[in-house]
Design a protein around this motif. Structure first.
Motif, PDB file in Angstrom:
ATOM      1  N   VAL A  10       0.767  -1.450  -0.181  1.00 25.77           N
ATOM      2  CA  VAL A  10       0.129  -0.033   0.069  1.00 25.77           C
ATOM      3  C   VAL A  10       0.956   1.409  -0.011  1.00 25.77           C
ATOM      4  CG1 VAL A  10      -1.666   1.176   1.277  1.00 25.77           C
ATOM      5  CG2 VAL A  10      -1.726  -1.130   1.441  1.00 25.77           C
ATOM      6  N   PRO A  11       0.693   1.985  -1.075  1.00 31.72           N
ATOM      7  CA  PRO A  11       1.690   3.260  -0.913  1.00 31.72           C
ATOM      8  C   PRO A  11       1.182   4.367  -0.078  1.00 31.72           C
ATOM      9  CG  PRO A  11      -0.061   3.391  -2.942  1.00 31.72           C
ATOM     10  CD  PRO A  11      -0.214   2.067  -2.046  1.00 31.72           C
ATOM     11  N   ASP A  12       2.161   4.889   0.638  1.00 27.39           N
ATOM     12  CA  ASP A  12       1.900   6.097   1.798  1.00 27.39           C
ATOM     13  C   ASP A  12       1.604   7.368   0.934  1.00 27.39           C
ATOM     14  OD1 ASP A  12       1.976   7.702   3.914  1.00 27.39           O
ATOM     15  OD2 ASP A  12       3.792   7.390   4.403  1.00 27.39           O
ATOM     16  N   VAL A  13       0.406   7.773   0.944  1.00 25.36           N
ATOM     17  CA  VAL A  13      -0.082   8.994   0.168  1.00 25.36           C
ATOM     18  C   VAL A  13      -0.500  10.154   1.253  1.00 25.36           C
ATOM     19  CG1 VAL A  13      -0.783   7.534  -1.824  1.00 25.36           C
ATOM     20  CG2 VAL A  13      -2.320   8.075  -0.223  1.00 25.36           C
ATOM     21  N   VAL A  14      -0.225   9.898   2.475  1.00 23.49           N
ATOM     22  CA  VAL A  14      -0.636  11.036   3.642  1.00 23.49           C
ATOM     23  C   VAL A  14       0.239  12.262   3.283  1.00 23.49           C
ATOM     24  CG1 VAL A  14      -0.572  11.761   5.785  1.00 23.49           C
ATOM     25  CG2 VAL A  14      -1.196   9.493   5.221  1.00 23.49           C
ATOM     26  N   GLY A  15      -0.495  13.419   2.971  1.00 22.75           N
ATOM     27  CA  GLY A  15       0.173  14.747   2.699  1.00 22.75           C
ATOM     28  C   GLY A  15       0.186  15.132   1.412  1.00 22.75           C
ATOM     29  N   LEU A  16      -0.293  13.952   0.320  1.00 28.46           N
ATOM     30  CA  LEU A  16      -0.603  14.500  -0.914  1.00 28.46           C
ATOM     31  C   LEU A  16      -1.914  14.970  -1.364  1.00 28.46           C
ATOM     32  CD1 LEU A  16       1.106  11.172  -2.527  1.00 28.46           C
ATOM     33  CD2 LEU A  16       2.101  13.374  -2.202  1.00 28.46           C
ATOM     34  N   GLY A  17      -2.047  15.717  -2.396  1.00 25.10           N
ATOM     35  CA  GLY A  17      -3.490  16.187  -2.980  1.00 25.10           C
ATOM     36  C   GLY A  17      -4.119  14.819  -3.215  1.00 25.10           C
ATOM     37  N   ALA A  18      -5.518  14.965  -3.094  1.00 20.47           N
ATOM     38  CA  ALA A  18      -6.530  13.898  -3.354  1.00 20.47           C
ATOM     39  C   ALA A  18      -6.241  13.137  -4.625  1.00 20.47           C
ATOM     40  CB  ALA A  18      -7.762  14.340  -2.921  1.00 20.47           C
ATOM     41  N   GLN A  19      -6.201  14.153  -5.734  1.00 19.68           N
ATOM     42  CA  GLN A  19      -6.157  13.416  -6.943  1.00 19.68           C
ATOM     43  C   GLN A  19      -4.911  12.622  -7.250  1.00 19.68           C
ATOM     44  OE1 GLN A  19      -7.060  16.805  -9.637  1.00 19.68           O
ATOM     45  NE2 GLN A  19      -9.213  16.612  -9.622  1.00 19.68           N
ATOM     46  N   ASP A  20      -3.861  13.352  -6.835  1.00 21.80           N
ATOM     47  CA  ASP A  20      -2.368  12.604  -6.888  1.00 21.80           C
ATOM     48  C   ASP A  20      -2.355  11.148  -6.115  1.00 21.80           C
ATOM     49  OD1 ASP A  20      -1.298  14.384  -8.579  1.00 21.80           O
ATOM     50  OD2 ASP A  20      -0.267  15.506  -6.985  1.00 21.80           O
ATOM     51  N   ALA A  21      -2.977  11.334  -4.748  1.00 20.52           N
ATOM     52  CA  ALA A  21      -3.271  10.340  -4.093  1.00 20.52           C
ATOM     53  C   ALA A  21      -3.836   9.095  -4.606  1.00 20.52           C
ATOM     54  CB  ALA A  21      -3.742  10.647  -2.532  1.00 20.52           C
ATOM     55  N   CYS A  22      -5.045   9.299  -4.967  1.00 20.32           N
ATOM     56  CA  CYS A  22      -6.050   8.423  -5.647  1.00 20.32           C
ATOM     57  C   CYS A  22      -5.358   7.622  -7.151  1.00 20.32           C
ATOM     58  CB  CYS A  22      -7.254   8.956  -6.140  1.00 20.32           C
ATOM     59  SG  CYS A  22      -8.291   9.222  -4.703  1.00 20.32           S
ATOM     60  N   SER A  23      -4.464   8.592  -7.796  1.00 19.03           N
ATOM     61  CA  SER A  23      -3.920   7.898  -8.936  1.00 19.03           C
ATOM     62  C   SER A  23      -2.746   6.718  -8.368  1.00 19.03           C
ATOM     63  CB  SER A  23      -3.164   9.078  -9.544  1.00 19.03           C
ATOM     64  OG  SER A  23      -2.398   8.589 -10.776  1.00 19.03           O
ATOM     65  N   ILE A  24      -2.097   7.235  -7.417  1.00 17.64           N
ATOM     66  CA  ILE A  24      -1.041   6.477  -6.985  1.00 17.64           C
ATOM     67  C   ILE A  24      -1.404   5.265  -6.494  1.00 17.64           C
ATOM     68  CG2 ILE A  24       0.681   6.356  -5.152  1.00 17.64           C
ATOM     69  CD1 ILE A  24       1.349   9.442  -5.377  1.00 17.64           C
ATOM     70  N   VAL A  25      -2.650   5.168  -5.761  1.00 20.26           N
ATOM     71  CA  VAL A  25      -3.319   4.211  -4.973  1.00 20.26           C
ATOM     72  C   VAL A  25      -3.829   3.195  -6.038  1.00 20.26           C
ATOM     73  CG1 VAL A  25      -5.385   3.396  -3.839  1.00 20.26           C
ATOM     74  CG2 VAL A  25      -3.848   5.157  -2.954  1.00 20.26           C
ATOM     75  N   ARG A  26      -4.516   3.716  -7.207  1.00 20.59           N
ATOM     76  CA  ARG A  26      -5.008   3.005  -8.504  1.00 20.59           C
ATOM     77  C   ARG A  26      -3.695   2.264  -9.099  1.00 20.59           C
ATOM     78  NH1 ARG A  26      -8.706   7.269  -8.802  1.00 20.59           N
ATOM     79  NH2 ARG A  26      -7.329   8.357 -10.369  1.00 20.59           N
ATOM     80  N   GLY A  27      -2.628   3.078  -9.124  1.00 16.66           N
ATOM     81  CA  GLY A  27      -1.278   2.585  -9.961  1.00 16.66           C
ATOM     82  C   GLY A  27      -0.829   1.392  -9.096  1.00 16.66           C
TER      83      GLY A  27
END
Length: 91
Positions: A10-27
């Motif tokens: 699971v990527p750590d996306v805390v602190g990122l903008g929502a759109q970037d975070a969602c893109s990384i999670v989907r990736g």
């Protein structure tokens, strides 16, 4: 026979903008969602996630993202002047 799905980190996306975070999670092969079954967040900054970053999860698992709207929570705080600092009680 049920075959287990591949596990991914699971990527750590805390602190990122929502759109970037969602893109990384989907990736990573995971599904970004909002709290309480809401759609994935589209604005704000991610302040928390579940499962936490670096945890292992089966591909296709939902990652819940909590966001805070606007800038950093502490952006509007102004530090005390040196005179004000001298008057503060030490903790």
């Amino acid at each position: 026979m049920h075959r287990p799905r591949p596990v991914t980190e699971v990527p750590d996306v805390v602190g990122l903008g929502a759109q970037d975070a969602c893109s990384i999670v989907r990736g990573a092969g995971l599904v970004p969602v909002g709290p309480d079954g809401a759609d994935e967040p589209t604005s704000g900054v991610v302040t928390a996630q579940r499962p936490v970053g670096t945890a292992g999860a089966e591909k296709g698992t939902e990652v819940v993202l909590w966001t805070h709207m606007g800038r950093d929570v502490y952006a509007d705080l102004v530090p005390p002047t040196p005179v004000e600092s001298a008057e503060l009680d030490p903790v």
